[in-house]
Design a protein around this motif. Structure first.
Motif, PDB file in Angstrom:
ATOM      1  N   THR A  55       0.821  -1.212   0.000  1.00  0.00           N
ATOM      2  CA  THR A  55       0.000   0.000   0.000  1.00  0.00           C
ATOM      3  C   THR A  55       0.855   1.262   0.000  1.00  0.00           C
ATOM      4  OG1 THR A  55      -0.180  -0.166   2.420  1.00  0.00           O
ATOM      5  CG2 THR A  55      -1.984  -1.083   1.114  1.00  0.00           C
ATOM      6  N   ASP A  57       3.777   1.532  -1.428  1.00  0.00           N
ATOM      7  CA  ASP A  57       4.273   1.651  -2.792  1.00  0.00           C
ATOM      8  C   ASP A  57       3.206   2.280  -3.690  1.00  0.00           C
ATOM      9  OD1 ASP A  57       6.084   1.482  -4.812  1.00  0.00           O
ATOM     10  OD2 ASP A  57       5.913  -0.676  -5.118  1.00  0.00           O
ATOM     11  N   VAL A  58       1.963   1.811  -3.546  1.00  0.00           N
ATOM     12  CA  VAL A  58       0.867   2.376  -4.332  1.00  0.00           C
ATOM     13  C   VAL A  58       0.676   3.856  -3.994  1.00  0.00           C
ATOM     14  CG1 VAL A  58      -1.631   2.308  -4.712  1.00  0.00           C
ATOM     15  CG2 VAL A  58      -0.327   0.189  -4.640  1.00  0.00           C
ATOM     16  N   ASN A  59       0.808   4.190  -2.721  1.00  0.00           N
ATOM     17  CA  ASN A  59       0.672   5.583  -2.293  1.00  0.00           C
ATOM     18  C   ASN A  59       1.728   6.457  -2.969  1.00  0.00           C
ATOM     19  OD1 ASN A  59      -0.757   7.481  -0.624  1.00  0.00           O
ATOM     20  ND2 ASN A  59       1.033   7.572   0.694  1.00  0.00           N
ATOM     21  N   GLY A  62       0.915   6.845  -6.645  1.00  0.00           N
ATOM     22  CA  GLY A  62      -0.201   7.759  -6.841  1.00  0.00           C
ATOM     23  C   GLY A  62       0.248   9.207  -6.778  1.00  0.00           C
ATOM     24  N   THR A 107       0.257  -8.838  -5.084  1.00  0.00           N
ATOM     25  CA  THR A 107       0.929  -7.799  -5.859  1.00  0.00           C
ATOM     26  C   THR A 107       0.270  -7.629  -7.229  1.00  0.00           C
ATOM     27  OG1 THR A 107       3.028  -8.336  -4.765  1.00  0.00           O
ATOM     28  CG2 THR A 107       3.142  -7.030  -6.797  1.00  0.00           C
ATOM     29  N   LEU A 110      -3.160  -5.837  -6.894  1.00  0.00           N
ATOM     30  CA  LEU A 110      -3.062  -4.400  -6.670  1.00  0.00           C
ATOM     31  C   LEU A 110      -2.521  -3.675  -7.909  1.00  0.00           C
ATOM     32  CD1 LEU A 110      -3.905  -2.602  -4.422  1.00  0.00           C
ATOM     33  CD2 LEU A 110      -1.614  -2.688  -3.468  1.00  0.00           C
ATOM     34  N   LEU A 111      -1.598  -4.317  -8.610  1.00  0.00           N
ATOM     35  CA  LEU A 111      -1.096  -3.727  -9.843  1.00  0.00           C
ATOM     36  C   LEU A 111      -2.209  -3.630 -10.886  1.00  0.00           C
ATOM     37  CD1 LEU A 111       2.437  -5.358 -10.314  1.00  0.00           C
ATOM     38  CD2 LEU A 111       1.909  -2.968  -9.791  1.00  0.00           C
ATOM     39  N   LEU A 114      -4.228  -0.724 -10.013  1.00  0.00           N
ATOM     40  CA  LEU A 114      -3.460   0.484 -10.338  1.00  0.00           C
ATOM     41  C   LEU A 114      -3.521   0.784 -11.838  1.00  0.00           C
ATOM     42  CD1 LEU A 114      -1.722   2.527  -8.762  1.00  0.00           C
ATOM     43  CD2 LEU A 114       0.284   1.192  -9.414  1.00  0.00           C
TER      44      LEU A 114
END
Length: 227
Positions: A55, A57-59, A62, A107, A110-111, A114
């Motif tokens: 999360t 990494d996603v943050n 973003g 992973t 979530l990718l 994304l």
């Protein structure tokens, strides 16, 4: 709008995975670096959650996208560094984890989300100002949720009268980082940067209050009495 055109182990462990050029990446990395040292030392991922790595990494990705849309060099540099570090941590977790299939599945999921998000912002929303507003709102909500998630542990900390679950150095780092980003967003008149960091200041002050109420020395005495 002018501000849109001028424009960043277990449940208690979550609080360690939530910044600025003079500080750190968007979310403090200290706790995750300690996880990395633990994995290297024990060659295992025991008691370490994978979700905070993902999360965070996603943050970073973003906010990196938001910085690119704004043409904001500070956001781009800080979150590029953060995303690279988080990706390295994810690869290290994958290396030491015995459940590689689960890690890869989470992973990939979530990718996928994304990529869908990127497709929406770049293809469905062609207007730059609308892209900035919607992406800024998404990043803000995501960051706020990460800052507020540690509050779930407060009841347990108060119940056990123990501040063992908290990191004092990380609390200070989060306070400084959140304050710096809030000031940075205020100077840019960008509420998407300012507002999501205010909860970081609030949660840091609450944690400092818990350190004052349940200092480490008292924590040790309490555990001795309990045993």
């Amino acid at each position: 709008m002018d501000w849109a055109k001028n424009r960043t182990r277990k449940s208690g462990k979550w609080s360690r995975d939530v910044a600025t050029i003079p500080g750190r990446t968007w979310n403090p990395e200290s706790g995750i670096r300690s996880d990395l040292r633990h994995m290297q030392r024990t060659r295992s991922v025991d008691s370490i959650q994978f979700l905070p790595f993902l999360t965070t990494d996603v943050n970073n990705l973003g906010w990196l996208s938001y910085g690119v849309l704004k043409g904001d060099g500070t956001l781009i540099i800080v979150n590029t560094v953060g995303a690279v570090l988080q990706t390295l941590y994810i690869l290290a977790y994958l290396h030491y984890s015995p459940q590689k299939h689960t890690v890869l599945l989470q992973t990939a999921a979530l990718l996928g989300v994304l990529l869908l998000g990127y497709g929406y912002f770049w293809l469905v929303v062609p207007d730059l100002e609308t892209q900035l507003q919607q992406l800024g709102l998404f990043c803000s909500v995501f960051t706020i949720s990460m800052y507020l998630s540690p509050l779930a542990d407060l009841a347990k900390i108060i119940q056990t009268k123990s501040s063992q679950r908290l990191s004092f150095s990380l609390t200070i780092a989060t306070l400084l980082a959140s304050t710096s980003w809030s000031i940075y967003g205020f100077r840019l008149r960008d509420p998407y940067i300012t507002v999501p960091n205010l909860p970081g200041i609030l949660t840091s002050l609450i944690r400092l209050g818990l350190f004052c109420k349940y200092p480490p020395e008292q924590d040790r005495k309490y555990r001795l009495v309990q045993t």
